[in-house]
Design a protein around this motif. Structure first.
Motif, short mmCIF file in Angstrom:
data_model
loop_
_atom_site.label_atom_id
_atom_site.label_comp_id
_atom_site.label_asym_id
_atom_site.label_seq_id
_atom_site.Cartn_x
_atom_site.Cartn_y
_atom_site.Cartn_z
N GLY A 177 45.64 24.78 -0.26
CA GLY A 177 46.67 24.50 -1.26
C GLY A 177 48.07 24.66 -0.71
O GLY A 177 48.27 24.87 0.50
N LYS A 178 49.05 24.58 -1.60
CA LYS A 178 50.45 24.58 -1.16
C LYS A 178 50.89 25.92 -0.59
O LYS A 178 51.86 25.98 0.16
N ALA A 192 52.15 33.98 -5.24
CA ALA A 192 51.58 32.71 -4.82
C ALA A 192 51.40 31.78 -6.02
O ALA A 192 51.20 32.23 -7.13
N ASN A 193 51.47 30.48 -5.76
CA ASN A 193 51.33 29.44 -6.78
C ASN A 193 52.30 29.70 -7.94
O ASN A 193 51.90 29.77 -9.10
N ILE A 194 53.57 29.84 -7.62
CA ILE A 194 54.59 30.13 -8.63
C ILE A 194 54.82 28.89 -9.49
O ILE A 194 55.05 27.80 -8.97
N ILE A 195 54.71 29.07 -10.80
CA ILE A 195 54.95 27.98 -11.76
C ILE A 195 56.06 28.40 -12.71
O ILE A 195 56.34 29.58 -12.85
N GLU A 213 53.13 33.64 -11.78
CA GLU A 213 52.03 33.22 -10.92
C GLU A 213 51.05 32.35 -11.70
O GLU A 213 50.71 32.65 -12.83
N GLY A 214 50.62 31.27 -11.08
CA GLY A 214 49.63 30.40 -11.69
C GLY A 214 48.25 30.71 -11.13
O GLY A 214 48.11 31.44 -10.15
N PRO A 215 47.20 30.14 -11.74
CA PRO A 215 45.85 30.43 -11.29
C PRO A 215 45.50 29.67 -10.00
O PRO A 215 45.98 28.58 -9.76
N HIS A 270 41.93 28.73 -7.67
CA HIS A 270 40.47 28.79 -7.71
C HIS A 270 39.97 29.79 -6.68
O HIS A 270 40.53 29.91 -5.59
N VAL A 271 38.92 30.52 -7.05
CA VAL A 271 38.43 31.62 -6.22
C VAL A 271 37.92 31.11 -4.87
O VAL A 271 37.93 31.85 -3.88
N SER A 272 37.54 29.84 -4.77
CA SER A 272 37.07 29.29 -3.50
C SER A 272 38.22 29.08 -2.52
O SER A 272 37.99 28.88 -1.33
N ASN A 273 39.46 29.12 -3.00
CA ASN A 273 40.62 28.89 -2.14
C ASN A 273 41.26 30.18 -1.63
O ASN A 273 42.34 30.14 -1.05
N VAL A 274 40.61 31.33 -1.86
CA VAL A 274 41.11 32.60 -1.34
C VAL A 274 39.98 33.32 -0.61
O VAL A 274 38.81 33.13 -0.92
#
Length: 110
Positions: free
Chosen positions: A16-17, A40-43, A68-70, A72-76
Protein backbone atom coordinates in the motif's frame (compact mmCIF):
# COMPACT_ATOMS: atom_id res chain seq x y z
CA UNK A 1 -11.33 -16.63 12.87
CA UNK A 2 -9.03 -15.07 15.45
CA UNK A 3 -6.44 -12.63 14.14
CA UNK A 4 -2.77 -13.19 14.92
CA UNK A 5 -2.17 -9.46 15.37
CA UNK A 6 -3.37 -7.72 18.54
CA UNK A 7 -3.59 -4.20 19.93
CA UNK A 8 -0.23 -2.67 20.97
CA UNK A 9 1.78 -4.98 18.67
CA UNK A 10 4.49 -3.34 16.57
CA UNK A 11 3.93 -4.04 12.88
CA UNK A 12 5.51 -3.12 9.55
CA UNK A 13 3.28 -2.30 6.58
CA UNK A 14 4.24 -4.45 3.61
CA UNK A 15 1.81 -3.19 0.96
CA UNK A 16 0.00 0.00 0.00
CA UNK A 17 0.87 3.68 0.04
CA UNK A 18 2.59 3.45 3.46
CA UNK A 19 4.73 0.41 2.60
CA UNK A 20 7.83 0.19 4.81
CA UNK A 21 6.43 2.21 7.71
CA UNK A 22 6.50 0.75 11.20
CA UNK A 23 3.95 1.55 13.88
CA UNK A 24 1.93 0.39 16.86
CA UNK A 25 -1.51 -1.17 16.37
CA UNK A 26 -4.11 1.15 17.91
CA UNK A 27 -7.15 -1.07 17.42
CA UNK A 28 -8.23 -4.24 15.66
CA UNK A 29 -11.48 -5.02 13.83
CA UNK A 30 -11.58 -8.84 13.66
CA UNK A 31 -14.91 -8.99 11.80
CA UNK A 32 -13.55 -6.99 8.85
CA UNK A 33 -9.94 -8.26 9.20
CA UNK A 34 -8.65 -4.69 9.57
CA UNK A 35 -6.09 -3.03 11.85
CA UNK A 36 -5.48 0.64 12.62
CA UNK A 37 -1.75 1.48 12.76
CA UNK A 38 -0.45 4.62 14.47
CA UNK A 39 0.68 7.20 11.90
CA UNK A 40 -0.20 5.07 8.85
CA UNK A 41 -2.97 5.37 6.24
CA UNK A 42 -3.88 8.88 7.39
CA UNK A 43 -7.33 9.95 6.17
CA UNK A 44 -9.24 13.20 6.58
CA UNK A 45 -12.74 13.29 8.07
CA UNK A 46 -15.12 16.25 8.20
CA UNK A 47 -16.63 16.40 11.68
CA UNK A 48 -19.48 18.59 12.88
CA UNK A 49 -19.21 20.22 16.28
CA UNK A 50 -21.53 18.47 18.73
CA UNK A 51 -23.15 21.36 20.62
CA UNK A 52 -22.42 25.02 21.23
CA UNK A 53 -21.52 24.38 24.87
CA UNK A 54 -19.02 21.70 23.88
CA UNK A 55 -17.27 24.00 21.41
CA UNK A 56 -16.91 26.65 24.11
CA UNK A 57 -15.20 24.05 26.32
CA UNK A 58 -13.02 23.01 23.34
CA UNK A 59 -14.50 19.50 23.23
CA UNK A 60 -15.42 17.91 19.91
CA UNK A 61 -14.42 20.84 17.76
CA UNK A 62 -15.73 20.72 14.23
CA UNK A 63 -13.60 20.89 11.09
CA UNK A 64 -11.31 18.60 9.15
CA UNK A 65 -9.68 15.96 11.36
CA UNK A 66 -6.83 13.69 10.33
CA UNK A 67 -7.04 10.15 11.68
CA UNK A 68 -5.73 6.65 10.99
CA UNK A 69 -7.68 4.59 8.49
CA UNK A 70 -8.05 0.81 8.42
CA UNK A 71 -5.44 -1.46 6.81
CA UNK A 72 -6.18 -5.06 5.88
CA UNK A 73 -4.42 -7.50 8.21
CA UNK A 74 -2.74 -9.22 5.24
CA UNK A 75 -0.86 -5.99 4.48
CA UNK A 76 0.97 -5.85 7.83
CA UNK A 77 3.58 -8.12 9.42
CA UNK A 78 4.47 -8.38 13.09
CA UNK A 79 7.97 -7.21 14.05
CA UNK A 80 10.06 -9.97 15.65
CA UNK A 81 11.03 -8.78 19.15
CA UNK A 82 14.53 -10.34 18.82
CA UNK A 83 15.75 -9.29 15.39
CA UNK A 84 13.50 -6.31 14.67
CA UNK A 85 12.58 -7.81 11.27
CA UNK A 86 9.07 -8.62 10.05
CA UNK A 87 8.05 -12.22 10.70
CA UNK A 88 5.12 -14.53 10.17
CA UNK A 89 3.27 -15.78 13.23
CA UNK A 90 2.52 -19.34 14.27
CA UNK A 91 0.27 -20.67 17.01
CA UNK A 92 1.44 -23.21 19.57
CA UNK A 93 -0.72 -24.71 22.32
CA UNK A 94 0.80 -24.99 25.77
CA UNK A 95 -1.30 -26.32 28.66
CA UNK A 96 -4.46 -25.52 26.70
CA UNK A 97 -3.39 -21.91 26.14
CA UNK A 98 -2.90 -20.43 22.69
CA UNK A 99 0.61 -18.93 22.37
CA UNK A 100 1.86 -16.86 19.44
CA UNK A 101 5.29 -17.80 18.11
CA UNK A 102 7.55 -15.84 15.71
CA UNK A 103 8.43 -18.05 12.73
CA UNK A 104 11.83 -16.38 12.15
CA UNK A 105 13.28 -16.82 15.63
CA UNK A 106 10.96 -19.47 17.09
CA UNK A 107 10.52 -17.32 20.22
CA UNK A 108 7.22 -16.68 21.96
CA UNK A 109 5.55 -13.31 21.54
CA UNK A 110 4.02 -11.83 24.77
Amino acid sequence: MALKIRRDDTVRIIAGKDRGKTGRVLRVDPEKHKVFVEGANIIKRHIKPRTLRDTQRAQEMGGIVEMEGPIHVSNVMLIDPDSGEPTRIGIRREDGKRVRVAKKSGKEID
